[in-house]
Design a protein around this motif. Structure first.
Motif, mmCIF file in Angstrom:
data_model
loop_
_atom_site.group_PDB
_atom_site.id
_atom_site.type_symbol
_atom_site.label_atom_id
_atom_site.label_comp_id
_atom_site.label_asym_id
_atom_site.label_seq_id
_atom_site.Cartn_x
_atom_site.Cartn_y
_atom_site.Cartn_z
ATOM 1 N N VAL A 48 -0.357 15.641 8.231
ATOM 2 C CA VAL A 48 -1.129 15.813 9.353
ATOM 3 C C VAL A 48 -1.185 14.203 10.075
ATOM 4 N N HIS A 49 -1.110 13.025 9.343
ATOM 5 C CA HIS A 49 -1.410 11.750 9.679
ATOM 6 C C HIS A 49 -0.103 11.169 10.097
ATOM 7 N N GLY A 50 1.016 11.703 9.802
ATOM 8 C CA GLY A 50 2.411 11.050 10.022
ATOM 9 C C GLY A 50 3.310 11.351 8.769
ATOM 10 N N PRO A 51 4.293 10.692 8.715
ATOM 11 C CA PRO A 51 5.509 11.025 7.842
ATOM 12 C C PRO A 51 5.034 10.539 6.475
ATOM 13 N N THR A 52 5.346 11.227 5.425
ATOM 14 C CA THR A 52 4.851 11.113 4.089
ATOM 15 C C THR A 52 5.757 10.289 3.151
ATOM 16 N N GLY A 53 6.804 9.807 3.539
ATOM 17 C CA GLY A 53 7.789 9.178 2.829
ATOM 18 C C GLY A 53 7.211 7.809 1.944
ATOM 19 N N GLU A 54 6.390 7.213 2.496
ATOM 20 C CA GLU A 54 5.531 5.873 1.911
ATOM 21 C C GLU A 54 4.739 6.404 0.940
ATOM 22 N N PHE A 55 3.983 7.568 1.159
ATOM 23 C CA PHE A 55 3.086 8.000 0.065
ATOM 24 C C PHE A 55 3.842 8.582 -1.280
ATOM 25 N N ALA A 56 5.001 9.494 -0.762
ATOM 26 C CA ALA A 56 5.751 9.737 -1.898
ATOM 27 C C ALA A 56 6.671 8.791 -2.647
ATOM 28 N N ALA A 57 6.828 7.559 -1.979
ATOM 29 C CA ALA A 57 7.377 6.375 -2.785
ATOM 30 C C ALA A 57 6.369 5.870 -3.816
ATOM 31 N N GLN A 58 5.193 5.593 -3.274
ATOM 32 C CA GLN A 58 4.152 5.152 -4.085
ATOM 33 C C GLN A 58 4.114 5.971 -5.349
ATOM 34 N N ARG A 59 3.818 7.405 -5.063
ATOM 35 C CA ARG A 59 3.698 8.199 -6.165
ATOM 36 C C ARG A 59 4.886 8.458 -7.130
ATOM 37 N N ILE A 60 5.843 8.163 -6.623
ATOM 38 C CA ILE A 60 7.037 8.543 -7.713
ATOM 39 C C ILE A 60 7.507 7.060 -8.467
ATOM 40 N N PHE A 61 7.502 5.929 -7.717
ATOM 41 C CA PHE A 61 7.776 4.713 -8.172
ATOM 42 C C PHE A 61 6.869 3.631 -8.614
ATOM 43 N N ASP A 62 5.740 3.728 -7.962
ATOM 44 C CA ASP A 62 4.755 2.544 -8.182
ATOM 45 C C ASP A 62 4.060 2.816 -9.401
ATOM 46 N N LYS A 63 4.519 2.730 -10.660
ATOM 47 C CA LYS A 63 3.582 3.094 -11.828
ATOM 48 C C LYS A 63 3.641 1.720 -12.693
ATOM 49 N N PRO A 64 2.729 1.006 -13.074
ATOM 50 C CA PRO A 64 1.468 1.295 -12.528
ATOM 51 C C PRO A 64 1.162 0.844 -11.246
ATOM 52 N N PRO A 65 0.324 1.242 -10.339
ATOM 53 C CA PRO A 65 0.105 0.788 -8.954
ATOM 54 C C PRO A 65 0.167 -0.345 -8.645
ATOM 55 N N ARG A 83 4.494 -3.418 2.086
ATOM 56 C CA ARG A 83 5.263 -4.390 3.080
ATOM 57 C C ARG A 83 6.388 -5.077 2.493
ATOM 58 N N SER A 84 6.860 -4.981 1.136
ATOM 59 C CA SER A 84 7.792 -5.578 0.729
ATOM 60 C C SER A 84 9.092 -4.954 1.232
ATOM 61 N N LYS A 85 10.211 -5.666 1.107
ATOM 62 C CA LYS A 85 11.678 -5.134 1.274
ATOM 63 C C LYS A 85 11.933 -3.852 0.271
ATOM 64 N N GLN A 86 11.467 -3.885 -0.726
ATOM 65 C CA GLN A 86 11.431 -2.932 -1.807
ATOM 66 C C GLN A 86 10.755 -1.596 -1.205
ATOM 67 N N ALA A 87 9.429 -1.771 -0.986
ATOM 68 C CA ALA A 87 8.360 -0.864 -0.512
ATOM 69 C C ALA A 87 9.177 -0.121 0.731
ATOM 70 N N PHE A 88 9.700 -0.738 1.693
ATOM 71 C CA PHE A 88 10.232 -0.513 3.084
ATOM 72 C C PHE A 88 11.467 0.334 2.724
ATOM 73 N N GLY A 89 12.134 0.030 1.665
ATOM 74 C CA GLY A 89 13.440 0.680 1.247
ATOM 75 C C GLY A 89 13.045 2.089 0.604
ATOM 76 N N LEU A 90 12.169 2.066 -0.235
ATOM 77 C CA LEU A 90 11.838 3.273 -0.658
ATOM 78 C C LEU A 90 11.104 4.512 0.246
ATOM 79 N N ALA A 91 10.346 3.863 0.962
ATOM 80 C CA ALA A 91 9.667 4.834 2.079
ATOM 81 C C ALA A 91 11.061 5.377 3.048
ATOM 82 N N LEU A 92 11.835 4.561 3.237
ATOM 83 C CA LEU A 92 13.088 4.861 4.184
ATOM 84 C C LEU A 92 13.771 5.859 3.277
ATOM 85 N N ALA A 93 14.004 5.629 2.061
ATOM 86 C CA ALA A 93 14.865 6.941 1.042
ATOM 87 C C ALA A 93 14.076 8.115 1.242
ATOM 88 N N MET A 94 12.941 7.894 1.126
ATOM 89 C CA MET A 94 12.102 9.217 0.977
ATOM 90 C C MET A 94 11.765 10.027 2.192
#
Length: 164
Positions: free
Chosen positions: A108-125, A131-142
């Motif tokens: 409802v608030h916008g694209p969910t790719g960034e949230f998906a990237a965090q849930r899939i790859f950012d373990k542990p949080p 705002r890193s290049k890696q975070a941007f790349g993951l959000a873009l890929a999702m």
């Protein structure tokens, strides 16, 4: 003139599952990891990330269905799709269903790719810096995966018509 093939909602759901696996399968998850030079810590982390990727895919496919047809047909298709995923996912179905609901609420608030990237790859949080290049790349890929799913759903609706 192009004629659409008749299909039942259950068979259409099976086509959606096929497309889901093509877009959100293990190979694609591994391709994202390879492109961004990411590695899961261990096998349980990989499995958890994979199921999260699958849940994001189910959300993306469901979102596509909702944009292409009326409520009655949506209900029939999504009910069949959920049955198939419940069978495939087994004991992980409740987690997937819960995650799909979270993605739906966030969309409802916008694209969910960034949230998906965090849930899939950012373990542990916090492993992946915001705002890193890696975070941007993951959000873009999702987000790209979600768009691929929307296009696949749209293409299926162009190929088939449903019996009244």
């Amino acid at each position: 003139m192009f004629f659409k093939t008749k299909i039942k909602p259950g068979d259409f759901a099976n086509c959606l599952v096929r497309d889901h696996q093509a877009i959100f399968g293990r190979r694609n998850l591994e391709d994202v990891c390879k492109q961004l030079d990411l590695h899961f810590r261990d096998e349980p982390s990989y499995i958890e990330g994979f199921y999260e990727f699958q849940a994001f895919g189910l959300y993306s496919i469901g979102f596509g269905v909702r944009t292409q047809c009326g409520q009655d047909l949506q209900a029939a298709i999504l009910s069949n799709l959920n049955k198939v995923f419940a069978d495939i996912s087994g004991r992980n179905w409740e987690m997937m269903r819960h995650r799909v609901n979270e993605y739906e609420e966030l969309s409802v608030h916008g694209p969910t790719g960034e949230f998906a990237a965090q849930r899939i790859f950012d373990k542990p949080p916090g492993v992946i810096q915001p705002r890193s290049k890696q975070a941007f790349g993951l959000a873009l890929a999702m987000n790209a995966s979600c768009i691929d799913a929307l296009e696949a759903v749209k293409s299926l609706f162009k190929q088939y018509r449903f019996d009244p």
